[in-house]
Design a protein around this motif. Structure first.
Motif, PDB file in Angstrom:
ATOM      1  N   PRO A 106       0.507  -1.133   0.151  1.00 39.64           N
ATOM      2  CA  PRO A 106       0.481   0.101  -0.134  1.00 39.64           C
ATOM      3  C   PRO A 106       0.517   1.174  -0.106  1.00 39.64           C
ATOM      4  CG  PRO A 106       0.253  -0.865   2.071  1.00 39.64           C
ATOM      5  CD  PRO A 106       0.608  -1.884   1.307  1.00 39.64           C
ATOM      6  N   CYS A 107       0.322   2.431  -0.203  1.00 42.94           N
ATOM      7  CA  CYS A 107       1.480   3.316  -0.882  1.00 42.94           C
ATOM      8  C   CYS A 107       0.186   5.032  -1.013  1.00 42.94           C
ATOM      9  CB  CYS A 107       2.030   2.842  -2.484  1.00 42.94           C
ATOM     10  SG  CYS A 107       3.533   4.541  -2.463  1.00 42.94           S
ATOM     11  N   SER A 108       0.643   5.575  -0.238  1.00 44.61           N
ATOM     12  CA  SER A 108      -0.716   6.495  -0.324  1.00 44.61           C
ATOM     13  C   SER A 108      -0.246   7.625  -1.479  1.00 44.61           C
ATOM     14  CB  SER A 108      -0.511   7.381   1.477  1.00 44.61           C
ATOM     15  OG  SER A 108       0.839   8.058   2.073  1.00 44.61           O
ATOM     16  N   ALA A 154      11.682   6.380  -3.293  1.00 48.07           N
ATOM     17  CA  ALA A 154      10.986   5.455  -3.209  1.00 48.07           C
ATOM     18  C   ALA A 154      10.771   3.360  -2.078  1.00 48.07           C
ATOM     19  CB  ALA A 154      11.159   4.438  -4.414  1.00 48.07           C
ATOM     20  N   THR A 155      12.142   4.118  -1.469  1.00 51.15           N
ATOM     21  CA  THR A 155      12.009   2.606  -0.349  1.00 51.15           C
ATOM     22  C   THR A 155      11.597   2.955   0.976  1.00 51.15           C
ATOM     23  OG1 THR A 155      13.925   4.233   0.276  1.00 51.15           O
ATOM     24  CG2 THR A 155      14.448   2.373  -1.219  1.00 51.15           C
ATOM     25  N   LEU A 156      10.547   4.470   0.860  1.00 58.44           N
ATOM     26  CA  LEU A 156      10.299   5.022   1.992  1.00 58.44           C
ATOM     27  C   LEU A 156       8.948   4.525   2.731  1.00 58.44           C
ATOM     28  CD1 LEU A 156      11.999   8.649   1.993  1.00 58.44           C
ATOM     29  CD2 LEU A 156      12.347   6.255   3.271  1.00 58.44           C
ATOM     30  N   ASP A 157       8.809   3.756   3.605  1.00 57.17           N
ATOM     31  CA  ASP A 157       7.078   3.559   4.302  1.00 57.17           C
ATOM     32  C   ASP A 157       6.321   5.373   4.326  1.00 57.17           C
ATOM     33  OD1 ASP A 157       4.870   3.513   5.797  1.00 57.17           O
ATOM     34  OD2 ASP A 157       5.829   2.842   7.486  1.00 57.17           O
ATOM     35  N   ASP A 158       5.255   5.425   3.514  1.00 58.71           N
ATOM     36  CA  ASP A 158       4.211   6.694   3.426  1.00 58.71           C
ATOM     37  C   ASP A 158       3.613   6.727   3.773  1.00 58.71           C
ATOM     38  OD1 ASP A 158       3.649   4.629   1.779  1.00 58.71           O
ATOM     39  OD2 ASP A 158       4.101   5.795  -0.567  1.00 58.71           O
TER      40      ASP A 158
END
Length: 307
Positions: free
Chosen positions: A10-12, A197-201
Motif C-alpha cells: 500500500p502506498c499513500s 521510493a524505499t520509504l514507508d509513506d
C-alpha cells in the motif's frame, strides 16, 4: 501476459507523485505496459490541463513566465552551456507531457522539439504553444525511439522530474540520448531520488526504509485513481499504470556505457511535490523537516556531455 500481482505494497503517495494507489510487483509484456501507460497519461493530460497546478492560462498570459520546474533547472543547466544560455541552441525535451516546461525552454531562445508517447498530452502541448505564440515541434513516440523519430542531432537533451520511472529499458534510453546529441552536446536530468521510493509513506510519524532500493527488472503495477494536482480525478478512467525504479548507480552507469561523460552528479533536499506526509512547503518546493532533512535525499541531478 500479466501474472497475478504478488505482495501488495500500500502506498499513500507514490514516488512519482501521482496520488493514491496500490503497488504490486508483476510480470507483463512491454507492449501491454506501454499501452496502459499511454492511456493513463492520455486521461491525466486532460486533468492536468484543466488544473491550477499547471496554470496554462497563466503561462499564456505572461510571455516571460516559466514553469517552476524550469526555473529550478535553468541555473544548473546553463552553467554547462556555451555562453551560459540556451539562446540559439537546438533542444529536445524528452517526456514533455503537456508542454509547460517545453514552452518555458522555448522562451529562453532555444529551438525546441518536445517528445512524448501520449497523444492527448501532445494535443494540449500543441494548443498551448500555439496560443502562446511559440514555434515548437512535437513528436509522438516512445522515449527510447526518439533519436530515430526526431531525425536530427541537437545541442541539448533535457528531461526533468517524474520521468525515469516510465522507462523500461535504461540501455536503450541512454543510447537514445547519446544518439540525439551532437558532439559537445549536453544532457540534463533531474528526478526524485531513488531512496525516496524505499520509504514507508503510510507512517506520518517517522521516516524509515520499507521498500526495495534495487529495482532491477522488477515491474511495478499501480492502480491509482488520484492526482497530484487540483484537477478532477474522476476524469481518470484508465487508472492502471506500470513503472520501473532504478538505483542511482544503474542510471549513471547506463549513461557512461552509452559513451557520455558525466559532468555533474548532485543530490537535493527539495522536491516538486509532497511525496510524504511529513514534508512541508518551502517556496515552490517541498522539504523534509529536521532531523530528516539531512538524512534523506529527495532528488538528484545529472549532467553529461558527448565528446
Amino acid at each position: 501476459m500479466t501474472t497475478p500481482p504478488t505482495s501488495p505494497e500500500p502506498c499513500s503517495v507514490d514516488p512519482a507523485g501521482r496520488g493514491f494507489g496500490l503497488i504490486h510487483e508483476v510480470q507483463i509484456e512491454h507492449a501491454a505496459a506501454f499501452a496502459a501507460n499511454r492511456t493513463n497519461w492520455d486521461d491525466r493530460a486532460k486533468v492536468h490541463a484543466a488544473s491550477q497546478t499547471y496554470d496554462l492560462e497563466g503561462l499564456i498570459a505572461d510571455p516571460h513566465r516559466v514553469s517552476d520546474v524550469v526555473a529550478h533547472d535553468l541555473p544548473v543547466l546553463t552553467a554547462y552551456l556555451p555562453g551560459g544560455s540556451l539562446d540559439g541552441l537546438d533542444l529536445v525535451h524528452l517526456q514533455c507531457h503537456i508542454g509547460t516546461d517545453t514552452l518555458s525552454m522555448a522562451r529562453q531562445g532555444a529551438r525546441v522539439t518536445g517528445v512524448d508517447n501520449s497523444t492527448a498530452s501532445l494535443d494540449v502541448a500543441r494548443e498551448l504553444a500555439g496560443r502562446a505564440g511559440a514555434d515548437i515541434r512535437y513528436v509522438e513516440c516512445d522515449v527510447t525511439e526518439a533519436a530515430t523519430a526526431v531525425e536530427e542531432q541537437v545541442d541539448v537533451v533535457y528531461t526533468s522530474i517524474g520521468t525515469i520511472c516510465w522507462v523500461r529499458d535504461l540501455t536503450a534510453w541512454a543510447r537514445t540520448i547519446a544518439g540525439l546529441l551532437r558532439p559537445g552536446g549536453v544532457f540534463y536530468f533531474r528526478d526524485s531520488h531513488p531512496m525516496l521510493a524505499t520509504l514507508d509513506d503510510l507512517d506520518p510519524t517517522d521516516v524509515r526504509v520499507l521498500h526495495r532500493y534495487f529495482g532491477g527488472d522488477v515491474t511495478l503495477h499501480i492502480d491509482n485513481e488520484g492526482t497530484c494536482t487540483d484537477g478532477d480525478p474522476s476524469l481518470i478512467e484508465h487508472t492502471h499504470s506500470y513503472e520501473w525504479h532504478y538505483a542511482m548507480s544503474e542510471t549513471v552507469q547506463s549513461l557512461l556505457d552509452a559513451g557520455l561523460r558525466l559532468r555533474l552528479m548532485a543530490e537535493g533536499r527539495t522536491l516538486d511535490w509532497q511525496a510524504l506526509a511529513q514534508m512541508v512547503p518551502e517556496g515552490a518546493d517541498w522539504v523534509l523537516p529536521a532531523p530528516w532533512a539531512d538524512r534523506v535525499p529527495l532528488s538528484y541531478t545529472l549532467i553529461a556531455t558527448k565528446d
